[in-house]
Design an enzyme around this catalytic site. Structure first.
Site, PDB file in Angstrom:
ATOM      1  N   LYS A 115       0.827  -1.213   0.000  1.00  0.00           N
ATOM      2  CA  LYS A 115       0.000   0.000   0.000  1.00  0.00           C
ATOM      3  C   LYS A 115       0.855   1.254   0.000  1.00  0.00           C
ATOM      4  CE  LYS A 115      -4.389  -1.676   1.617  1.00  0.00           C
ATOM      5  NZ  LYS A 115      -5.576  -1.454   2.428  1.00  0.00           N
ATOM      6  N   LYS A 197      -4.811 -10.525  -4.911  1.00  0.00           N
ATOM      7  CA  LYS A 197      -6.141 -10.826  -4.369  1.00  0.00           C
ATOM      8  C   LYS A 197      -7.153  -9.789  -4.845  1.00  0.00           C
ATOM      9  CE  LYS A 197      -6.587  -8.170  -0.224  1.00  0.00           C
ATOM     10  NZ  LYS A 197      -7.419  -7.955   0.905  1.00  0.00           N
ATOM     11  N   LYS A 200     -11.372  -4.462  -2.791  1.00  0.00           N
ATOM     12  CA  LYS A 200     -12.389  -3.442  -3.004  1.00  0.00           C
ATOM     13  C   LYS A 200     -11.788  -2.089  -3.335  1.00  0.00           C
ATOM     14  CE  LYS A 200     -13.501  -3.619   1.878  1.00  0.00           C
ATOM     15  NZ  LYS A 200     -12.382  -3.105   2.668  1.00  0.00           N
TER      16      LYS A 200
HETATM   17  P1  ATP Z   1      -8.793  -3.092   0.898  1.00  0.00           P
HETATM   18  O1  ATP Z   1      -8.782  -3.434  -0.537  1.00  0.00           O
HETATM   19  O2  ATP Z   1      -9.457  -1.801   1.229  1.00  0.00           O
HETATM   20  O3  ATP Z   1      -7.483  -3.308   1.578  1.00  0.00           O
HETATM   21  P2  ATP Z   1     -10.046  -5.596   1.333  1.00  0.00           P
HETATM   22  O4  ATP Z   1     -10.985  -5.780   0.217  1.00  0.00           O
HETATM   23  O5  ATP Z   1      -8.793  -6.366   1.369  1.00  0.00           O
HETATM   24  O6  ATP Z   1      -9.751  -4.077   1.576  1.00  0.00           O
HETATM   25  P3  ATP Z   1     -10.602  -5.739   4.137  1.00  0.00           P
HETATM   26  O7  ATP Z   1     -11.574  -4.867   4.783  1.00  0.00           O
HETATM   27  O8  ATP Z   1      -9.174  -5.391   4.333  1.00  0.00           O
HETATM   28  O9  ATP Z   1     -10.906  -5.871   2.598  1.00  0.00           O
HETATM   29  O10 ATP Z   1     -10.821  -7.230   4.546  1.00  0.00           O
HETATM   30  C1  ATP Z   1     -11.973  -7.741   5.143  1.00  0.00           C
HETATM   31  C2  ATP Z   1     -11.953  -9.234   5.209  1.00  0.00           C
HETATM   32  O11 ATP Z   1     -12.188  -9.752   3.908  1.00  0.00           O
HETATM   33  C3  ATP Z   1     -10.632  -9.827   5.678  1.00  0.00           C
HETATM   34  O12 ATP Z   1     -10.917 -10.948   6.490  1.00  0.00           O
HETATM   35  C4  ATP Z   1      -9.971 -10.254   4.408  1.00  0.00           C
HETATM   36  O13 ATP Z   1      -9.077 -11.298   4.602  1.00  0.00           O
HETATM   37  C5  ATP Z   1     -11.169 -10.671   3.566  1.00  0.00           C
HETATM   38  N1  ATP Z   1     -10.886 -10.542   2.158  1.00  0.00           N
HETATM   39  C6  ATP Z   1     -10.682  -9.385   1.485  1.00  0.00           C
HETATM   40  N2  ATP Z   1     -10.428  -9.633   0.196  1.00  0.00           N
HETATM   41  C7  ATP Z   1     -10.463 -10.975   0.051  1.00  0.00           C
HETATM   42  C8  ATP Z   1     -10.278 -11.856  -1.050  1.00  0.00           C
HETATM   43  N3  ATP Z   1      -9.996 -11.404  -2.246  1.00  0.00           N
HETATM   44  N4  ATP Z   1     -10.394 -13.181  -0.845  1.00  0.00           N
HETATM   45  C9  ATP Z   1     -10.693 -13.645   0.356  1.00  0.00           C
HETATM   46  N5  ATP Z   1     -10.880 -12.882   1.441  1.00  0.00           N
HETATM   47  C10 ATP Z   1     -10.764 -11.562   1.308  1.00  0.00           C
END
Ligand code: ATP
Ligand code: LTN
Length: 333
Positions: A115, A197, A200
């Site tokens: 990040k 991965k 969002k």
């Molecule tokens: P950002 O992109 O803003 O970093 P994010 O989409 O990774 O956010 P978080 O709020 O950081 O989402 O994560 C929330 C939960 O969703 C965590 O438990 C994370 O491991 C899970 N998660 C997020 N993206 C994935 C993914 N692509 N596959 C599986 N689990 C996910």
């Protein structure tokens, strides 16, 4: 809530609209845990402001995330659902733990490295200390288990290190939490770049599917998902795009990947992708409808987060006082 149930803590940041990665990797698994464990599920707004957020967007999204928890089947009667900033002990405990964490440890976090590359010079100090706040979230509730996607494993390891250090420096205070990483759905990958991965906060909307995407958009995005020129539906690391779509189909239908491989043995990618899209739509349409209903009932949502904050506050305050006492602060009352 019975005393002997193990405690679970988890949270999602209201930093963007939720994707099917959040749904399959996190929320859907929470539903399965709610009867057996004493669960705290939080909307971690303090974490979200580690990168710039538009005030009106984070306000709206915080309620959307809470509504999505409930719409996905996380029962507010069985779980403690709350908004992180409503329980000030999180920020306070975060500070205490910051003073028990080394910069070197934080610099090694891969999420920070990724990040901070993206945000360059204007990366906030909060982004670096983000995992310490996460440790505070977890340790305040003496959580036994923390269900997260694979990407959060390193943060969990740091939480354990911080807890052990505090216990050794002062005296046993925290339980050492374990990660709880589901086998399936643990990592849904980016549709355009399956080595990353699905996230969002990606800049390219074709790389993710949002829980609230319309059926047509879902079909389009799956259609555009990167595959390869091999043309066979096979679960192989040489075909990361196809492998990811097979994983998605598997978590959306509950079928295992071997069966999926057999079914599509003689079929092309077009047929396969069509079924992947329809399976996602079937799974999330009822969730979408419930989210919309809940967002039209703000009073109900308010009653849920107020009640949740009250319960969480009681537990968190007690642990915070304990930490303060051990550190040597003079008691305020
Ligand atoms: P950002 O992109 O803003 O970093 P994010 O989409 O990774 O956010 P978080 O709020 O950081 O989402 O994560 C929330 C939960 O969703 C965590 O438990 C994370 O491991 C899970 N998660 C997020 N993206 C994935 C993914 N692509 N596959 C599986 N689990 C996910
Ligand atoms: N860092 C997590 C979100 C998060 C979290 C937590 C998860 C903040 N606090 C406590 C589990 C337990 C993420 O998924 N990005």
């Amino acid at each position: 809530m019975s005393e002997d149930k193990k405690v679970i803590f988890s949270g999602i940041q209201p930093s963007g609209n939720l994707t099917i990665g959040n749904y399959f990797g996190a929320i859907k698994n929470w539903v399965k845990l709610q009867d057996k464990y004493d669960c705290y599920y939080c909307v971690v707004d303090l974490h979200a402001i580690t990168v710039r957020q538009e005030p009106k967007d984070i306000r709206r999204r915080t309620l959307e995330v809470l509504a999505t928890y409930i719409a996905s089947g996380v029962d507010p009667e069985k779980n403690t659902l709350f908004i992180q900033s409503h329980v000030s002990a999180h920020a306070e405990a975060g500070w205490l733990l910051n003073c028990n964490t080394y910069i070197g440890e934080l610099n090694r976090m891969t999420q920070f490295k990724d990040k901070s590359q993206r945000y360059g010079e204007s990366v906030s100090a909060g982004l670096l200390t983000y995992p310490v706040l996460m440790a505070a979230d977890i340790l305040l509730y003496n959580a036994d288990l923390v269900p997260v996607g694979n990407d959060q494993k390193q943060h969990l390891e740091l939480t354990r290190d911080i807890a052990n250090r505090f216990n050794n420096t002062y005296s046993p205070t925290f339980k050492i939490p374990d990660p709880y990483i589901p086998k399936e759905g643990a990592r849904i990958m980016d549709l355009q770049n399956p080595s990353k991965k699905m996230s969002k906060s990606s800049d390219n909307p074709n790389s993710y599917i949002l829980i609230m995407d319309t059926p047509d958009i879902i079909r389009k995005k799956i259609n555009r998902a990167v595959t390869d020129s091999l043309g066979v539906v096979k679960y192989s690391d040489d075909q990361p795009g196809v492998k990811n779509l097979m994983n998605i189909l598997s978590v959306a239908t509950g079928r295992n990947v071997n069966d999926i491989e057999k079914e599509y043995e003689k079929l092309g990618y077009a047929e396969f992708k069509k079924d992947v899209a329809e399976a996602i739509i079937r799974e999330i349409e009822p969730v979408q409808n419930k989210v919309k209903d809940l967002l039209n009932n703000k009073e109900y949502l308010e009653s849920i987060y107020k009640n949740g904050a009250e319960k969480a506050n009681y537990v968190a305050r007690k642990m915070l006082s304990k930490m303060q006492r051990k550190i040597g602060f003079v008691a305020s009352r």
